[in-house]
Design an enzyme around this catalytic site. Structure first.
Site, PDB file in Angstrom:
ATOM      1  CE  LYS A   1     -40.430   9.100 -13.645  1.00  0.00           C
ATOM      2  NZ  LYS A   1     -39.087   9.688 -13.482  1.00  0.00           N
TER       3      LYS A   1
ATOM      4  CD  GLU B   1     -36.974  14.021 -12.447  1.00  0.00           C
ATOM      5  OE1 GLU B   1     -37.268  12.811 -12.430  1.00  0.00           O
ATOM      6  OE2 GLU B   1     -37.466  14.863 -11.665  1.00  0.00           O
TER       7      GLU B   1
ATOM      8  CB  CYS C   1     -35.563   6.316   2.652  1.00  0.00           C
ATOM      9  SG  CYS C   1     -35.225   4.567   2.441  1.00  0.00           S
TER      10      CYS C   1
ATOM     11  CG  PHE D   1     -32.100  11.798  -6.113  1.00  0.00           C
ATOM     12  CD1 PHE D   1     -30.821  11.741  -5.563  1.00  0.00           C
ATOM     13  CD2 PHE D   1     -33.096  12.418  -5.371  1.00  0.00           C
ATOM     14  CE1 PHE D   1     -30.546  12.295  -4.316  1.00  0.00           C
ATOM     15  CE2 PHE D   1     -32.833  12.963  -4.125  1.00  0.00           C
ATOM     16  CZ  PHE D   1     -31.548  12.901  -3.592  1.00  0.00           C
TER      17      PHE D   1
ATOM     18  CD  GLU E   1     -37.527  12.553   3.535  1.00  0.00           C
ATOM     19  OE1 GLU E   1     -38.482  12.827   2.794  1.00  0.00           O
ATOM     20  OE2 GLU E   1     -36.904  11.474   3.486  1.00  0.00           O
TER      21      GLU E   1
HETATM   22  P1  NAD Z   1     -39.406  12.499  -5.733  1.00  0.00           P
HETATM   23  O1  NAD Z   1     -40.710  12.201  -5.101  1.00  0.00           O
HETATM   24  O2  NAD Z   1     -39.085  13.900  -6.080  1.00  0.00           O
HETATM   25  O3  NAD Z   1     -39.262  11.669  -7.094  1.00  0.00           O
HETATM   26  C1  NAD Z   1     -39.406  10.268  -7.135  1.00  0.00           C
HETATM   27  C2  NAD Z   1     -39.883   9.852  -8.524  1.00  0.00           C
HETATM   28  O4  NAD Z   1     -41.173  10.419  -8.749  1.00  0.00           O
HETATM   29  C3  NAD Z   1     -38.998  10.353  -9.658  1.00  0.00           C
HETATM   30  O5  NAD Z   1     -38.919   9.344 -10.623  1.00  0.00           O
HETATM   31  C4  NAD Z   1     -39.735  11.579 -10.174  1.00  0.00           C
HETATM   32  O6  NAD Z   1     -39.511  11.802 -11.544  1.00  0.00           O
HETATM   33  C5  NAD Z   1     -41.189  11.217  -9.913  1.00  0.00           C
HETATM   34  N1  NAD Z   1     -42.052  12.374  -9.605  1.00  0.00           N
HETATM   35  C6  NAD Z   1     -41.709  13.550  -9.037  1.00  0.00           C
HETATM   36  N2  NAD Z   1     -42.800  14.325  -8.862  1.00  0.00           N
HETATM   37  C7  NAD Z   1     -43.855  13.628  -9.328  1.00  0.00           C
HETATM   38  C8  NAD Z   1     -45.251  13.882  -9.436  1.00  0.00           C
HETATM   39  N3  NAD Z   1     -45.776  15.042  -9.032  1.00  0.00           N
HETATM   40  N4  NAD Z   1     -46.047  12.925  -9.978  1.00  0.00           N
HETATM   41  C9  NAD Z   1     -45.525  11.756 -10.382  1.00  0.00           C
HETATM   42  N5  NAD Z   1     -44.211  11.449 -10.300  1.00  0.00           N
HETATM   43  C10 NAD Z   1     -43.386  12.367  -9.789  1.00  0.00           C
HETATM   44  O7  NAD Z   1     -38.272  11.871  -4.780  1.00  0.00           O
HETATM   45  P2  NAD Z   1     -36.696  12.017  -4.918  1.00  0.00           P
HETATM   46  O8  NAD Z   1     -36.303  13.392  -4.509  1.00  0.00           O
HETATM   47  O9  NAD Z   1     -36.235  11.497  -6.228  1.00  0.00           O
HETATM   48  O10 NAD Z   1     -36.197  10.971  -3.812  1.00  0.00           O
HETATM   49  C11 NAD Z   1     -36.022  11.292  -2.466  1.00  0.00           C
HETATM   50  C12 NAD Z   1     -37.201  10.830  -1.657  1.00  0.00           C
HETATM   51  O11 NAD Z   1     -37.392   9.434  -1.805  1.00  0.00           O
HETATM   52  C13 NAD Z   1     -37.021  11.062  -0.150  1.00  0.00           C
HETATM   53  O12 NAD Z   1     -38.219  11.537   0.372  1.00  0.00           O
HETATM   54  C14 NAD Z   1     -36.709   9.672   0.380  1.00  0.00           C
HETATM   55  O13 NAD Z   1     -37.044   9.481   1.739  1.00  0.00           O
HETATM   56  C15 NAD Z   1     -37.560   8.841  -0.517  1.00  0.00           C
HETATM   57  N6  NAD Z   1     -37.133   7.449  -0.530  1.00  0.00           N
HETATM   58  C16 NAD Z   1     -37.880   6.571   0.168  1.00  0.00           C
HETATM   59  C17 NAD Z   1     -37.506   5.248   0.219  1.00  0.00           C
HETATM   60  C18 NAD Z   1     -38.306   4.265   1.012  1.00  0.00           C
HETATM   61  O14 NAD Z   1     -37.976   3.104   0.989  1.00  0.00           O
HETATM   62  N7  NAD Z   1     -39.337   4.660   1.707  1.00  0.00           N
HETATM   63  C19 NAD Z   1     -36.352   4.814  -0.466  1.00  0.00           C
HETATM   64  C20 NAD Z   1     -35.613   5.758  -1.185  1.00  0.00           C
HETATM   65  C21 NAD Z   1     -36.015   7.080  -1.209  1.00  0.00           C
END
Ligand code: NAD
Length: 511
Positions: free
Chosen positions: A194, A197, A302, A170, A402
């Site tokens: 994708k 959401e 991140c 997000f 985190e």
């Molecule tokens: P999230 O893991 O909750 O969701 C990321 C994506 O995965 C979304 O599209 C979501 O719909 C999907 N998703 C969620 N649960 C899932 C599951 N069980 N199985 C499959 N797909 C699933 O992450 P978020 O809250 O949207 O984003 C924040 C996180 O992203 C933080 O941990 C941040 O550090 C990380 N992030 C990392 C980087 C990087 O470059 N390493 C960059 C941006 C964000």
């Protein structure tokens, strides 16, 4: 954008998938509005400013995912066979359209994500830099060719993989999708993306720009949903590669799931970024940079600072950081002010809980974001002010996990070795930074930090194109970076072509 603009004058409507060049409703949506409240079919999209429902994100099921993957599969043959230059020319038009609609896209980011307009505009520009990089693909992907023996040449030829899936988080509704979209399709693959959401509106609008730019139908497809949809995409038999960006536990899951099916998988995870203040650092510059790093995008980056390790007591620096962070105010105007809200109520709860837990372990709360007051008229929003916590115990959870919000942990250590020991012990490995005025100290730290992206006097050390973006350890599952040269290799097969046109009479089989 004013609060009034966020108040929906008519009932919010669901967004649609983008498949085969057109917006389409999900298979199970019968346009019966009572379905919008069925949590198996729709997820409300909330304004972080007001907490109001601004749209509904459909949950794509197997039929929808199959439709998108088959559109991508069908488009692949012709798209993959076009020249790199041909594809780059369409990319130039897309780049221009992003510039033309920059302001409108930034407003959508403000609306659904809650960051400030300045941050949203910077996100659009940074995302469009990856598009610029993809425009250069004809110059970047020529491969190697050499005469390896008499009459024999060997050539490395880069060929597209096929259908690639990209699952994004997000926190950057435009920029993170742009890490993959331009390179994936620029290299001749087709894409099913994708979005999160929580922020589906920005990429929904970008889909129209994709069509307007002239990308053929099926080259880019967007399906909406959450975990269930992501699982269906990752396991789809016609998908050749999966990229994921999000939390580490999901990254690890997706990586395992995709690799077990022999797909190429690159899954970027969460982060816990350490900054070290050496006693010789420039006070004002360091203080401002640290504040920018932990509060920018309300700490939901991140690459954001999470832990500041001071070598020895540095009361003046700490005072300066607290004073500067204290000045950051919310604004009644969405997108204005110095800091926006966080993404949802669960985030407010999580961030505040880390501060409370540290307090109960004896930490001193130097600035308390828990008491931040929502702007008038936006009381339903997800507000969380900057917190600064001075820890007494190294075992506080806030120092290790985190937090993903505008919260800075400060821990005093005695030596540079102790700082490195602490940083190295953390399982993540996205970013780290040293603040110093001495090049030898800077060099020592960049050699000893365990993280993958390192800063010297810069607290958000994001490599810019053509340099690759990617952490290590639990911040990345997979063997490549997501942008730059590493990504060019990840999104292509390297086929090795050996050619023999003439064999001299005296040649044997080894010549
Ligand atoms: P999230 O893991 O909750 O969701 C990321 C994506 O995965 C979304 O599209 C979501 O719909 C999907 N998703 C969620 N649960 C899932 C599951 N069980 N199985 C499959 N797909 C699933 O992450 P978020 O809250 O949207 O984003 C924040 C996180 O992203 C933080 O941990 C941040 O550090 C990380 N992030 C990392 C980087 C990087 O470059 N390493 C960059 C941006 C964000």
């Amino acid at each position: 954008m004013s609060q009034q603009m966020l108040t929906t004058s008519h009932a919010p409507t669901p967004i649609e998938n983008f498949v085969n060049g057109a917006h389409v409703t999900t298979a199970e949506w019968s346009k019966d509005s009572t379905q919008l409240h069925n949590p198996d079919k729709f997820i409300p999209v909330l304004s972080p400013y007001s907490g109001e429902t601004i749209s509904y994100c459909p949950i794509s099921k197997k039929t929808d995912v199959d439709l998108a993957v088959s559109a991508a599969q069908e488009a692949f043959q012709a798209w993959g066979n076009r020249t790199m230059k041909d594809r780059a020319q369409i990319m130039i038009r897309f780049h221009q359209l992003v510039i033309k609609h920059r302001d409108e896209l930034a407003d959508l980011i403000v609306l659904e994500h809650g960051k400030t307009k300045t941050e949203a505009l910077a996100e659009i520009d940074k995302g469009n830099e990856t598009v610029e990089y993809a425009i250069s693909l004809p110059q970047l992907t020529q491969g190697k060719i050499a005469d390896v023996s008499r009459g024999i040449t060997c050539q490395d030829a880069k060929r597209p993989l096929g259908v690639v899936v990209s699952i994004v988080p997000f926190n950057f509704p435009f920029m993170v999708p742009m890490w993959t979209l331009p390179l994936v399709i620029g290299l001749g693959n087709t894409l099913v993306l994708k979005p999160s959401e929580k922020v589906p509106l920005t990429m929904n609008r970008v889909a129209s720009l994709i069509r307007e730019a002239g990308f053929p139908a099926g080259v880019v497809n967007i399906v909406h949903g959450a975990a269930e949809t992501a699982g269906l995409l990752t396991s789809h038999p016609d998908v050749k590669a999966v990229t994921f960006v999000g939390t580490s536990h999901v990254a690890e899951l997706i990586h395992k799931q995709g690799r077990a099916l022999n797909k190429r998988v690159l899954a970027l995870g969460g982060a816990k970024n350490h900054l070290v203040a050496y006693p010789d650092c420039k006070l004002e510059m360091t203080a401002q940079d640290i504040v920018n790093s932990f509060t920018g995008c309300t700490g939901q980056r991140c690459m954001a600072a999470s832990v500041l390790l001071t070598i020895g007591p540095q009361p003046q620096l700490i005072q300066e950081i607290v004073a500067r962070a204290r000045q950051l105010g919310f604004s009644q105007e969405a997108g204005a002010g110095k800091m926006g809200p966080v993404i949802d109520a669960a985030s407010v709860k999580r961030i505040n809980a880390y501060v409370t837990e540290s307090e109960s372990q004896g930490a001193e709360i130097l600035l308390d974001g828990r008491t931040a007051v929502a702007p008038a008229g936006a009381e339903g929003g997800f507000w969380c002010g900057p917190s600064i916590v001075l820890h007494k115990s190294k075992s506080d959870k806030m120092l290790r996990e985190e937090v993903f919000g505008p919260a800075l942990s400060i821990l005093q250590v005695a030596t540079k070795e102790e700082a490195i020991e602490f940083e190295n012990a953390n399982p993540y490995g996205n970013a780290a930074c040293i603040y110093t005025n001495d090049p030898w100290t800077a060099d020592w730290f960049t050699k000893h930090f365990s993280a993958g992206m390192l800063g010297v006097n810069i607290g958000v050390p994001v490599p810019r194109e053509p340099f690759s973006f990617g952490g290590i350890n639990r911040s990345r599952f997979g063997d490549s970076d997501i942008t730059g040269e590493g990504a060019i290799n990840f999104f292509t097969w390297t086929k090795k072509v050996t050619t023999k046109w003439a064999v001299p009479v005296e040649a044997n089989w080894m010549s």
